[in-house]
Design a protein around this motif. Structure first.
Motif, mmCIF file in Angstrom:
data_model
loop_
_atom_site.group_PDB
_atom_site.id
_atom_site.type_symbol
_atom_site.label_atom_id
_atom_site.label_comp_id
_atom_site.label_asym_id
_atom_site.label_seq_id
_atom_site.Cartn_x
_atom_site.Cartn_y
_atom_site.Cartn_z
ATOM 1 N N PHE A 20 0.832 -1.200 0.000
ATOM 2 C CA PHE A 20 0.000 0.000 0.000
ATOM 3 C C PHE A 20 0.869 1.254 0.000
ATOM 4 O O PHE A 20 0.545 2.253 -0.630
ATOM 5 C CB PHE A 20 -0.938 -0.006 1.211
ATOM 6 N N ALA A 21 1.990 1.199 0.724
ATOM 7 C CA ALA A 21 2.887 2.357 0.793
ATOM 8 C C ALA A 21 3.448 2.700 -0.571
ATOM 9 O O ALA A 21 3.537 3.870 -0.960
ATOM 10 C CB ALA A 21 4.020 2.081 1.771
ATOM 11 N N VAL A 22 3.835 1.670 -1.324
ATOM 12 C CA VAL A 22 4.438 1.893 -2.644
ATOM 13 C C VAL A 22 3.366 2.119 -3.705
ATOM 14 O O VAL A 22 3.382 3.105 -4.442
ATOM 15 C CB VAL A 22 5.328 0.705 -3.038
ATOM 16 N N GLY A 23 2.404 1.192 -3.747
ATOM 17 C CA GLY A 23 1.412 1.236 -4.817
ATOM 18 C C GLY A 23 0.465 2.408 -4.742
ATOM 19 O O GLY A 23 0.011 2.917 -5.781
ATOM 20 N N LEU A 24 0.138 2.844 -3.527
ATOM 21 C CA LEU A 24 -0.849 3.915 -3.382
ATOM 22 C C LEU A 24 -0.256 5.192 -2.795
ATOM 23 O O LEU A 24 -0.984 6.075 -2.345
ATOM 24 C CB LEU A 24 -2.014 3.420 -2.514
ATOM 25 N N SER A 25 1.053 5.301 -2.817
ATOM 26 C CA SER A 25 1.708 6.503 -2.287
ATOM 27 C C SER A 25 1.310 7.787 -3.015
ATOM 28 O O SER A 25 1.369 8.869 -2.412
ATOM 29 C CB SER A 25 3.227 6.339 -2.311
ATOM 30 N N PRO A 26 0.891 7.749 -4.319
ATOM 31 C CA PRO A 26 0.444 8.994 -4.956
ATOM 32 C C PRO A 26 -0.695 9.678 -4.199
ATOM 33 O O PRO A 26 -0.899 10.887 -4.337
ATOM 34 C CB PRO A 26 -0.005 8.537 -6.346
ATOM 35 N N ALA A 27 -1.439 8.910 -3.388
ATOM 36 C CA ALA A 27 -2.537 9.505 -2.617
ATOM 37 C C ALA A 27 -2.025 10.528 -1.615
ATOM 38 O O ALA A 27 -2.774 11.397 -1.163
ATOM 39 C CB ALA A 27 -3.317 8.413 -1.879
ATOM 40 N N LEU A 28 -0.728 10.449 -1.297
ATOM 41 C CA LEU A 28 -0.140 11.426 -0.373
ATOM 42 C C LEU A 28 -0.113 12.833 -0.980
ATOM 43 O O LEU A 28 0.025 13.823 -0.267
ATOM 44 C CB LEU A 28 1.280 10.997 0.010
ATOM 45 N N LEU A 29 -0.213 12.882 -2.307
ATOM 46 C CA LEU A 29 -0.209 14.174 -3.000
ATOM 47 C C LEU A 29 -1.617 14.716 -3.212
ATOM 48 O O LEU A 29 -1.785 15.836 -3.694
ATOM 49 C CB LEU A 29 0.493 14.030 -4.359
ATOM 50 N N ARG A 102 5.627 8.619 13.566
ATOM 51 C CA ARG A 102 5.466 9.382 12.317
ATOM 52 C C ARG A 102 6.471 9.040 11.224
ATOM 53 O O ARG A 102 6.118 9.056 10.051
ATOM 54 C CB ARG A 102 5.516 10.881 12.614
ATOM 55 N N PRO A 103 7.736 8.748 11.541
ATOM 56 C CA PRO A 103 8.685 8.451 10.457
ATOM 57 C C PRO A 103 8.488 7.089 9.801
ATOM 58 O O PRO A 103 9.119 6.797 8.782
ATOM 59 C CB PRO A 103 10.054 8.497 11.168
ATOM 60 N N LEU A 104 7.638 6.224 10.367
ATOM 61 C CA LEU A 104 7.484 4.871 9.837
ATOM 62 C C LEU A 104 6.903 4.887 8.427
ATOM 63 O O LEU A 104 5.950 5.625 8.142
ATOM 64 C CB LEU A 104 6.574 4.039 10.736
ATOM 65 N N PRO A 105 7.438 4.060 7.513
ATOM 66 C CA PRO A 105 6.879 3.968 6.161
ATOM 67 C C PRO A 105 5.407 3.580 6.208
ATOM 68 O O PRO A 105 4.991 2.794 7.059
ATOM 69 C CB PRO A 105 7.724 2.865 5.509
ATOM 70 N N PHE A 106 4.640 4.077 5.299
ATOM 71 C CA PHE A 106 3.209 3.878 5.146
ATOM 72 C C PHE A 106 2.429 4.408 6.341
ATOM 73 O O PHE A 106 1.733 5.396 6.252
ATOM 74 C CB PHE A 106 2.838 2.409 4.901
ATOM 75 N N PHE A 107 2.560 3.739 7.490
ATOM 76 C CA PHE A 107 1.790 4.115 8.668
ATOM 77 C C PHE A 107 2.043 5.575 9.025
ATOM 78 O O PHE A 107 1.104 6.363 9.187
ATOM 79 C CB PHE A 107 2.173 3.203 9.840
ATOM 80 N N GLY A 108 3.306 5.936 9.190
ATOM 81 C CA GLY A 108 3.652 7.297 9.571
ATOM 82 C C GLY A 108 3.344 8.310 8.491
ATOM 83 O O GLY A 108 2.856 9.416 8.773
ATOM 84 N N TRP A 109 3.617 7.941 7.229
ATOM 85 C CA TRP A 109 3.379 8.873 6.124
ATOM 86 C C TRP A 109 1.897 9.246 6.036
ATOM 87 O O TRP A 109 1.543 10.416 5.916
ATOM 88 C CB TRP A 109 3.809 8.255 4.796
#
Length: 244
Positions: A20-29, A102-109
């Protein structure tokens, strides 16, 4: 068999975070709502794996008491699952978390993107003031603020230890508080990797009205959460940690 299924589920859990962190990371934008949708999908993905791999079903009760607009929810905390499951049922959940996450990949982002309330516990009184300030802003946005009054996961049978943070939020937000009970620790223990087959229940209880004095509020909150959680635990015969 329980140990093997638990190991497979743990792999499923952490791989899902990576995917989810990699595949759906565009949602962070994208706007906050898009990122919340990703978290909701992930939560449901985890619950799906928990049921079909580890044999642990998650059931939500008391939905007539579930808040959908701006609200304060206080939940029993027995398991990491308590942080995941509410996203599957609450429309815009915002929980109180340790700043170190907060710094944790996916969860923190995604926690950062969706405005979760991060608190530096080492700051003591300053942390309390900062938590209340952030909660006031989230409440104004119409979100459901979830706090675990004990501050950390508690083993089943451990004495309740409710911290002052919930009282500060209840007083400052001047709103009702919805208690949430659970038996999650019977199937996803506070520590260790084993997941024990059965049904985890999250039960929303009738809201405690706004305006109570601190002592009366804290007493009523603890009585309701602990009473209902203990009731869920004794309603079944939970598997033991020595089960194979």
């Amino acid at each position: 068999m329980t140990t093997l299924r638990s190991l497979v589920f743990v792999l499923w859990l952490y791989l899902s975070m990576a995917l989810f962190a990699v595949g759906l990371s565009p949602a962070l934008l994208l706007p906050h709502r898009s990122a919340m949708t990703v978290i909701r999908w992930w939560a449901r993905f985890v619950l799906f794996g928990l049921r079909w791999i580890a044999g642990v079903k998650v059931e939500f009760r008391g939905l007539e008491h579930r808040p959908t607009g701006a609200a304060l929810i206080a939940g029993k905390h027995q398991s990491m699952l308590d942080v995941i499951a509410p996203f599957a049922i609450l429309p815009d959940n915002c929980f109180i978390m340790k700043k170190e996450l907060r710094p944790l990949p996916f969860f923190g982002w995604f926690a950062w993107k969706t405005g979760m309330i991060a608190v530096d516990r080492s700051a003591h009184s300053k942390a309390l003031k900062d938590m209340v300030k952030q909660a006031r802003a989230r409440f104004a946005d119409g979100r459901q603020i979830l706090i675990f009054p004990e501050g950390t996961r508690a083993e089943i049978g451990a004495p309740a230890d409710y911290k002052p943070g919930i009282a500060a939020l209840y007083r400052d937000l001047e709103c009702p508080c919805t208690p949430m009970a659970t038996n999650s620790g019977a199937h996803w223990p506070a520590h260790g990797f084993r997941r024990l087959p059965g049904t985890v229940v999250y039960e929303f209880l009738p809201a405690i009205p706004a305006g109570l004095k601190r002592a009366a509020f804290m007493s009523q909150l603890e009585e309701r959460i602990e009473g209902a959680s203990n009731g869920l635990l004794t309603a079944e015969i939970p598997p033991t940690l020595s089960q194979n």
